[in-house]
Design an enzyme around this catalytic site. Sequence first.
Site, short mmCIF file in Angstrom:
data_model
loop_
_atom_site.label_atom_id
_atom_site.label_comp_id
_atom_site.label_asym_id
_atom_site.label_seq_id
_atom_site.Cartn_x
_atom_site.Cartn_y
_atom_site.Cartn_z
N LYS A 108 8.75 -16.74 20.44
CA LYS A 108 7.38 -17.21 20.69
C LYS A 108 6.35 -16.22 20.15
O LYS A 108 5.28 -16.62 19.70
CB LYS A 108 7.15 -17.38 22.21
CG LYS A 108 8.06 -18.39 22.86
CD LYS A 108 7.85 -18.45 24.36
CE LYS A 108 8.34 -17.24 25.13
NZ LYS A 108 9.79 -17.06 25.17
N GLY A 160 9.32 -9.93 26.23
CA GLY A 160 9.39 -9.04 25.07
C GLY A 160 9.12 -9.88 23.85
O GLY A 160 9.97 -10.64 23.40
N LYS A 191 14.58 -18.84 13.74
CA LYS A 191 15.88 -18.21 13.44
C LYS A 191 16.90 -19.14 12.79
O LYS A 191 18.11 -19.02 13.03
CB LYS A 191 16.46 -17.60 14.72
CG LYS A 191 15.66 -16.37 15.19
CD LYS A 191 16.40 -15.63 16.26
CE LYS A 191 15.92 -14.20 16.39
NZ LYS A 191 16.60 -13.44 17.42
P1 IMO Z 1 10.38 -13.71 26.91
O1 IMO Z 1 8.92 -13.95 27.18
C1 IMO Z 1 14.46 -13.84 28.39
C2 IMO Z 1 15.05 -13.56 32.74
C3 IMO Z 1 15.80 -12.34 33.24
C4 IMO Z 1 16.48 -12.93 34.46
C5 IMO Z 1 15.43 -13.89 35.01
C6 IMO Z 1 14.58 -13.30 36.13
O2 IMO Z 1 10.68 -12.51 26.10
O3 IMO Z 1 11.07 -14.94 26.45
P2 IMO Z 1 12.59 -11.53 36.17
O4 IMO Z 1 12.56 -10.08 35.78
O5 IMO Z 1 11.62 -12.37 35.43
O6 IMO Z 1 12.52 -11.72 37.66
O7 IMO Z 1 14.07 -12.02 35.76
O8 IMO Z 1 14.60 -14.21 33.91
N1 IMO Z 1 13.89 -13.28 31.90
C7 IMO Z 1 13.85 -13.43 30.56
N2 IMO Z 1 14.82 -13.76 29.69
N3 IMO Z 1 13.22 -13.63 27.94
C8 IMO Z 1 12.21 -13.35 28.80
O9 IMO Z 1 10.94 -13.32 28.41
C9 IMO Z 1 12.52 -13.18 30.18
N4 IMO Z 1 11.81 -12.86 31.28
C10 IMO Z 1 12.65 -12.94 32.32
O10 IMO Z 1 16.74 -11.87 32.30
O11 IMO Z 1 17.60 -13.69 34.10
MG MG Z 2 12.50 -11.53 25.87
#
Ligand code: IMO
Ligand code: MG
Length: 437
Positions: free
Chosen positions: A16, A40, A331
């Site tokens: 994203k 991230g 990707k």
């Molecule tokens: P972006 O924005 C992938 C996952 C965590 C965990 C669950 C809960 O980069 O796509 P949290 O710390 O939010 O309470 O964790 O959500 N998780 C993500 N997985 N990309 C992310 O963000 C994530 N943000 C949280 O790994 O399974």
């Molecule tokens: Mg991420």
Amino acid sequence: MPSNVIVGLQWGDEGKGKITDFLSKNSDYVIRYQGGNNSGHSIHIENNYFILHLIPSGIVYPNVKCIIGPGMVVDPKFLIKELINLKSMGINVDNIFIAKRSHIIMPYHILLDKYKEEYLGKNFIGTTNKGIGPAYEDKISRIGIRMLDFFYPDIFYKKLKNNIELKNIIFKKIYKKPTISVEIIYKKYMEYAKILSSRIIDAVYEIHIALNKNKRILFEGAQAMLLDIDYGTYPFVTTSSSTTGGVCVGSGIPPVGFDNFFGVIKSYCTRVGNGPFPTEIIKTKLVNYLRNKGNEYGSTTKRPRRCGWLDLVAIKYSCKINGINYLIMTKLDVLNGLNYIKICIKYEIDGLEVNYFTPDIGNNKINCIYKKFKGWNQNICDIKEYENLPINCKKYINFIEEYIGLKIILISIGSERNKNIIKYKHLFYKIFSSEKI
Ligand code: IMO
Ligand code: MG
């Protein structure tokens, strides 16, 4: 109201950030509305790699105003580090603002996140350990501390003291862990307040003025649909509303007048943390191939991501919940060189074929029914026009469009900002109405 929304349709990490950056050129504002530094988002421009956790991905364009929206939870220490880091890379950080209504992540939230995961044992969620869940818990239980409170040190102190007294009981009695001190945290946070105060604004007012002036706004989703607190694979989800529905709640705008909802999908699927993943690939050789080629390691936690085939049952559901108008695929280049590629088109649950994403998924063993495609043995990274993609690649894309019933308007074929194929140029330029891109 020229506003577009970008959300992920899988379990996060769809790319994203790269897409938001690409589309930011034509935006006046980029606004994040939920989550925190659990995200991230990576941006690759020439030889520079920017990984953003809290700051919206529009920041690389100097004239774009970036707002950390009211629906977010913000770790001020982390934010200050991110600002310093971006500035050291030559990025103008003057245009970053934080909503007064956003909630502050405190050190005790991070500790609670960790202790809860330890307590859950083998049923752990696999959180990013950034304190996101506990901060939202406090918000909902109406004891959260907001950015606004930074301007009222006495009120801040009182709230902090009440919170820490409560948390210390939990630390001591439930988790058998050491307690923490109000004074040390208060002092540190007042320093953060001083550093950040000029950026803390009434974001709702700012956003409404922008809307009235017909400014172009891009809303950047974090996490993704299948991690949504209500419609994701509960309880293995994050704690915010990562759907397009979350945009209104998280930015204080009414649910009318959006132009387009873009859903980002990766050409295969990944997930970090625990929880159901029907199309997960077990073959280690294939997983290693995707993980290494796609650099599938968490940009927040560095954990290796679980990898699987594209799941169209899940994506169709995500499109419905989010009211997606256009798909964006990322990707695609990672699939180069595979002999075959599979797409999940149905599930089999308890001997029955199911073609929709049901909440029962978490409680059942799912067999996936796949359609198999021939791969392409060609590097597609430098291709500029859709017509020039290998025929098998086009078959893959066309099948997805037909199954979902939506157009894949943009295809990303490399991490660099300009590695994209615009599949429907006429439409794309109409939406973004500019020759700038
Ligand atoms: P972006 O924005 C992938 C996952 C965590 C965990 C669950 C809960 O980069 O796509 P949290 O710390 O939010 O309470 O964790 O959500 N998780 C993500 N997985 N990309 C992310 O963000 C994530 N943000 C949280 O790994 O399974
Ligand atoms: Mg991420």
